[in-house]
Scaffold this motif. Sequence first.
Motif, PDB file in Angstrom:
ATOM      1  N   PRO A 222      15.208  42.072  59.613  1.00 35.63           N
ATOM      2  CA  PRO A 222      14.063  41.166  59.373  1.00 35.63           C
ATOM      3  C   PRO A 222      12.777  41.992  59.464  1.00 35.63           C
ATOM      4  O   PRO A 222      12.658  42.894  60.302  1.00 35.63           O
ATOM      5  CB  PRO A 222      14.164  40.157  60.510  1.00 35.63           C
ATOM      6  N   PHE A 223      11.820  41.720  58.599  1.00 36.65           N
ATOM      7  CA  PHE A 223      10.607  42.526  58.540  1.00 36.65           C
ATOM      8  C   PHE A 223       9.721  42.377  59.756  1.00 36.65           C
ATOM      9  O   PHE A 223       9.670  41.378  60.404  1.00 36.65           O
ATOM     10  CB  PHE A 223       9.805  42.143  57.291  1.00 36.65           C
ATOM     11  N   LEU A 224       8.967  43.427  60.007  1.00 35.19           N
ATOM     12  CA  LEU A 224       7.872  43.436  60.959  1.00 35.19           C
ATOM     13  C   LEU A 224       8.270  42.949  62.342  1.00 35.19           C
ATOM     14  O   LEU A 224       8.910  43.633  63.108  1.00 35.19           O
ATOM     15  CB  LEU A 224       6.689  42.615  60.401  1.00 35.19           C
ATOM     16  N   THR A 225       7.935  41.724  62.672  1.00 35.52           N
ATOM     17  CA  THR A 225       8.139  41.248  64.046  1.00 35.52           C
ATOM     18  C   THR A 225       9.594  40.880  64.335  1.00 35.52           C
ATOM     19  O   THR A 225       9.941  40.560  65.440  1.00 35.52           O
ATOM     20  CB  THR A 225       7.267  40.010  64.318  1.00 35.52           C
ATOM     21  N   GLY A 226      10.412  40.877  63.338  1.00 32.99           N
ATOM     22  CA  GLY A 226      11.806  40.457  63.566  1.00 32.99           C
ATOM     23  C   GLY A 226      11.985  38.964  63.403  1.00 32.99           C
ATOM     24  O   GLY A 226      13.068  38.439  63.556  1.00 32.99           O
ATOM     25  N   ASP A 227      10.888  38.311  63.084  1.00 38.04           N
ATOM     26  CA  ASP A 227      10.995  36.868  62.899  1.00 38.04           C
ATOM     27  C   ASP A 227      11.156  36.576  61.417  1.00 38.04           C
ATOM     28  O   ASP A 227      10.616  37.289  60.577  1.00 38.04           O
ATOM     29  CB  ASP A 227       9.726  36.202  63.421  1.00 38.04           C
ATOM     30  N   VAL A 228      11.947  35.609  61.138  1.00 38.53           N
ATOM     31  CA  VAL A 228      12.165  35.276  59.728  1.00 38.53           C
ATOM     32  C   VAL A 228      11.719  33.855  59.486  1.00 38.53           C
ATOM     33  O   VAL A 228      12.118  32.951  60.222  1.00 38.53           O
ATOM     34  CB  VAL A 228      13.654  35.428  59.366  1.00 38.53           C
ATOM     35  N   SER A 229      10.921  33.642  58.529  1.00 35.92           N
ATOM     36  CA  SER A 229      10.482  32.294  58.194  1.00 35.92           C
ATOM     37  C   SER A 229      10.396  32.241  56.677  1.00 35.92           C
ATOM     38  O   SER A 229      10.538  33.265  56.006  1.00 35.92           O
ATOM     39  CB  SER A 229       9.105  32.047  58.809  1.00 35.92           C
ATOM     40  N   PRO A 230      10.194  31.075  56.121  1.00 38.63           N
ATOM     41  CA  PRO A 230      10.098  30.994  54.661  1.00 38.63           C
ATOM     42  C   PRO A 230       9.013  31.909  54.103  1.00 38.63           C
ATOM     43  O   PRO A 230       9.085  32.336  52.949  1.00 38.63           O
ATOM     44  CB  PRO A 230       9.739  29.532  54.407  1.00 38.63           C
ATOM     45  N   ASP A 231       8.001  32.239  54.920  1.00 34.54           N
ATOM     46  CA  ASP A 231       6.961  33.132  54.415  1.00 34.54           C
ATOM     47  C   ASP A 231       7.263  34.579  54.729  1.00 34.54           C
ATOM     48  O   ASP A 231       6.613  35.478  54.219  1.00 34.54           O
ATOM     49  CB  ASP A 231       5.590  32.781  55.030  1.00 34.54           C
ATOM     50  N   GLY A 232       8.255  34.797  55.633  1.00 29.33           N
ATOM     51  CA  GLY A 232       8.576  36.166  56.027  1.00 29.33           C
ATOM     52  C   GLY A 232       9.557  36.788  55.058  1.00 29.33           C
ATOM     53  O   GLY A 232       9.878  36.218  54.019  1.00 29.33           O
ATOM     54  N   GLU A 233      10.039  37.940  55.380  1.00 35.10           N
ATOM     55  CA  GLU A 233      10.972  38.613  54.507  1.00 35.10           C
ATOM     56  C   GLU A 233      12.117  39.185  55.295  1.00 35.10           C
ATOM     57  O   GLU A 233      12.040  39.386  56.504  1.00 35.10           O
ATOM     58  CB  GLU A 233      10.253  39.752  53.766  1.00 35.10           C
ATOM     59  N   PHE A 234      13.167  39.468  54.535  1.00 38.69           N
ATOM     60  CA  PHE A 234      14.356  40.072  55.140  1.00 38.69           C
ATOM     61  C   PHE A 234      14.757  41.221  54.238  1.00 38.69           C
ATOM     62  O   PHE A 234      14.823  41.094  53.026  1.00 38.69           O
ATOM     63  CB  PHE A 234      15.466  39.004  55.212  1.00 38.69           C
ATOM     64  N   HIS A 235      14.987  42.354  54.845  1.00 35.39           N
ATOM     65  CA  HIS A 235      15.333  43.534  54.067  1.00 35.39           C
ATOM     66  C   HIS A 235      16.840  43.694  54.108  1.00 35.39           C
ATOM     67  O   HIS A 235      17.413  43.981  55.157  1.00 35.39           O
ATOM     68  CB  HIS A 235      14.638  44.754  54.671  1.00 35.39           C
ATOM     69  N   ALA A 236      17.498  43.528  52.944  1.00 34.23           N
ATOM     70  CA  ALA A 236      18.963  43.580  52.909  1.00 34.23           C
ATOM     71  C   ALA A 236      19.442  45.018  52.848  1.00 34.23           C
ATOM     72  O   ALA A 236      18.889  45.836  52.117  1.00 34.23           O
ATOM     73  CB  ALA A 236      19.474  42.808  51.696  1.00 34.23           C
TER      74      ALA A 236
END
Lengths: 297, 188
Positions: A222-236
């Motif tokens: 999970p990007f940046l803070t490790g938090d994932v939200s609809p506005d956040g991102e996830f790096h596969a």
Amino acid sequence: MEHSNDTHAKTLASKTLSRIECEQISPRSKWHFWLTEKTFWLFVVLSIVCASLSVAGVIYVMMNTGWEFQVATNESFVELLFSALPYLWFILVVVFAGLGYYNFHHTNKGYRYSFSAVVFFASCLSVALGIGFYLFGLGQIVDEEIGGRVPFHESALAGEHGRWNQPRRGLLGGEVIHIEDNGDFLLRTYGGIELHINGESLSENDFEVLASNSEVRVVGVPFLTGDVSPDGEFHACFVFPMEVVGRPAWGMPQPRHATATRPASSQNERNISVVRSNECMDVRPYETLQRVRNIKQ
Amino acid sequence: MTTSPDTDSSVVLQSLADKEAFGVLIARYVEPLARYARRLGVSRDEDIDDLLQEVFLKTYQNLNAFDRSLSFSTWIYRIMHNETISFFRKRNIRPEGHMVEDSESVLALVSDETNPRQQLERAWDHEHIHQALGRIDFKYKEILTLRYLEERDYREISDILQIPTGSVATLIHRAKKILRKELTHLEQ
């Protein structure tokens, strides 16, 4: 003595026949006994069928638990084993086997067979039928439709979805909604949110999986803070199929057809054995997951 | 199976048509069943008569259930077994003592085929055996009675008690061991 015995016998016979007359006792009909016998046999058959369906449920759960991904989802194999074991179906197999034995023992000749012989035979029959039921797709119906309604029981798919809905641990699973030209894709997670997944680090194999499966497992960061939200991102970093085996043939989803390919500019740069980006370097256990991916291709 | 007028099976068939014919079966089995009841620990004559009446009434009611692959004797003994257990349960009493005749078959109750020397050294008399039988569990007493006093074979005992033949052998072995242990205690 003999005369006395004869007198006693005659007296008792007379008393008994008088009681039969007075109380209007008559022999029960043959049909009564025929029906009783058949009822016990019916319950024997039903018990075996129910035990077999439970066996099908056990097989379905064991086949649809992601054992090969244990390295990513659980601390140890034993931990996954204890969380995934289908206790409900094991218990029901034992309960129905017990009921089957009880009813068999009460048939006309059932008492002649030892407990161990009956249980052994019934178990073999239940396993054989259970395999047949599973191959016919009844394992899924049993585990999801029936088991899904039982309190404190989690179906195999629900368990697996739960294990793959841990974004902070880098585990996501869900339905692939759309694949973009640049390799990113939109995933509706098992948590119910739609996430934009960065596919920069994915390989050809990963894209083949995305293209040909409606549901996938994603290991990443999970990007940046490790938090994932609809506005956040996830790096596969890895994509694996979320295949369900043992589905009824009539309910099989149509396979997806490949519509997405890796962006042409980066195709020559792909090397499966190399860590593609810094984001994926800390994904543990990277090499094991690579091996799993390569096996599954 | 033959169906001459005197066989139990033919009398059963006649009884279904004419209940007076059932009196023949009652007369045939009163004494054997009474003796069996005494051996199981039913000591009072009134209790034996009550028990036998219940057995014969149950037999009459279930005549259509008689399985011709069994002998009638085995079948009525099965009913007797079930009713005796109910009798003790209803009256909430323990079987009292045991009627043991003075016969060779009684000594077979305590024989130990694995230890012939002990057989020679021990000389348990019938009185001791009588006492010991009165003290062991009903299920062991019954199986020893059926095997050695009623002289039933394993298949018949299996059909009477409705247990597998293998279990009959195990139970007999265990019962004899317990009886010998009880006899040893009595000696001390």
